[in-house]
Design an enzyme around this catalytic site. Sequence first.
Site, short mmCIF file in Angstrom:
data_model
loop_
_atom_site.label_atom_id
_atom_site.label_comp_id
_atom_site.label_asym_id
_atom_site.label_seq_id
_atom_site.Cartn_x
_atom_site.Cartn_y
_atom_site.Cartn_z
N ILE A 197 44.81 49.52 30.35
CA ILE A 197 43.93 48.36 30.38
C ILE A 197 44.65 47.10 30.86
CG2 ILE A 197 42.50 46.84 28.96
CD1 ILE A 197 41.23 49.50 29.66
N PRO A 198 45.91 46.81 30.45
CA PRO A 198 46.55 45.59 30.98
C PRO A 198 46.62 45.56 32.51
CG PRO A 198 47.75 46.40 29.08
CD PRO A 198 46.73 47.43 29.40
N HIS A 219 44.69 47.32 34.56
CA HIS A 219 43.32 47.29 35.08
C HIS A 219 42.74 45.87 35.04
CE1 HIS A 219 39.16 48.34 35.78
NE2 HIS A 219 38.82 47.80 34.63
N TYR A 243 40.92 42.64 42.80
CA TYR A 243 39.67 43.28 43.21
C TYR A 243 38.54 42.25 43.38
CZ TYR A 243 35.69 46.52 43.08
OH TYR A 243 34.55 47.21 43.36
N HIS A 287 54.31 52.28 42.41
CA HIS A 287 54.77 53.58 41.94
C HIS A 287 55.98 54.06 42.75
CE1 HIS A 287 51.08 53.88 39.55
NE2 HIS A 287 51.60 54.95 38.96
#
Length: 520
Positions: A414-415, A417, A425, A450
């Site tokens: 969640i952090p 996102h 976004y 990543h």
Amino acid sequence: MSDRAEMRGPVTHRRRTTISGTGGALNLKQANGGKWHDAGEKPPPSGKAKAKAEEAEVCRHVDRDTGMSGQQQLTNSPTKHKRAVDDINQRLSCHVFQESLLSSSSGYSNYRGILNWCVVMLVLSNARLFLENIIKYGILVDPIQVVSLFLKDPYSWPAACLIIVSNVFILAALYTERRLAVGTISKTTGLILHILNLTSMLILSSATALTVTSMTPVGGVISLGVYTVLFLKLYSYQDTNRWCREIRQAKAKKMTRSFSCPSVAQSNGSAAHTHVSYPGNLTHRDMYYFVFAPTLCYQLNFPRSPRIRKRFLMRRLLEMLFLMQLLVGLIQQWMVPTIQNSMKPFQEMDFSRMVERLLKLAVPNHLIWLIFFYWFFHSSLNFVAEMLQFGDREFYRDWWNSETVTYFWANWNIPVHKWCLRHFYKPMLRNGVNKFLAQTAVFLASAFFHEYLVSVPLKMFRLWAFMGMMAQVPLAWFVGRFLNGNYGNAAMWISLIIGQPIAVLMYVHDYYIIHHVNTT
């Protein structure tokens, strides 16, 4: 005929009536109905008469089964009599319209026993594999080996030094915002300074990890992870303060911290934490609270818990210590031997053995990933939040119920996102970018970080992590279009269980080839 009979005269035959609640009234009506029979006439047919006759028949069954006379039934309560009638009705009718429990249309959802069975089977199967591993390789767990990675050169800790240097970038962002708040530098100059500051963070950390030979892959991952988190935090910091300046320049009313968090006054429940207005938030205390807070999104007022729960804090601390030792033990005892035995099939390109090793590695890799998720997102982040009295504890949602790939990536972290939604976004959507391109851009940024966190510490560039993340875009489209419900959830689990071991084997194989085969 006897004399006694003559003295009686004509005898009138009467039917005995028994008054026993509802059944007695029915028996009385049956006695009156006998007059119709004596007169040779049929009683008029009616629905009520038929229903009462059936109930009378049930009552006679009750009388016969219980062995009670009408006088005895008269003394019973109506509740007991109704219970007896219901019992007879249940004997007469034992089938109703209903679905099987395992049918989706049954509405049944309590599968706790099946879940417990799955857990028991998982524990037993993994226990067998773990025992087989110990019999084959012996006990390989060595906590001292992990400590030696950090104490290899006690006078040169490049990872720790790199983390300490990160304070320079934190203070640079703070002082730049202070100059912008008082107007000593222009908006364009401030934007350029922020871009240089953020870019220098990524360049310095990666250059140090690539050039300093004493930095181990573990230290590189930790230091680069810290710099990545700081990069996202400082980007959010400058973005939020820029919004505050825009509101102030628009001659809005005085902006308090509750503007960025409207529910603060209700959620705090305490006057211990004062609210300040912009630019009163540009302090060292406020800046470092945000740096250590378990969030990536800055706001002028964070929801705060009223007190520190010591028992909760101790439970999270014990979980952190225990799970950390468990992770190290599983990696040393289970992962490392399996990966080492996988090198030869990959070198010989033996496809069948490669698949066998991949499936053998999938179980411990996925188990370690699940333990790491709980250790980091539940134990560690809750521990830090409790220490700082940070009120927002939604670090994850029910990603295990994901029926689409996009739902998983939006709910397991969640952090990240929230940061992507708030600073990446939605700004693209406001600038006219369509939804699909915006989602692709989010996956592209995630793929970059990543790869940054894997390739740089290993000092090699193979783009396996980047391609794995970008492969989520067509996978998300396929699952969302053709798979629904349980099938989509199964596809999500398969991608997690199989996808990660593939990337791990690719990187380990390439690392082994570069640092061992080529050197020998």
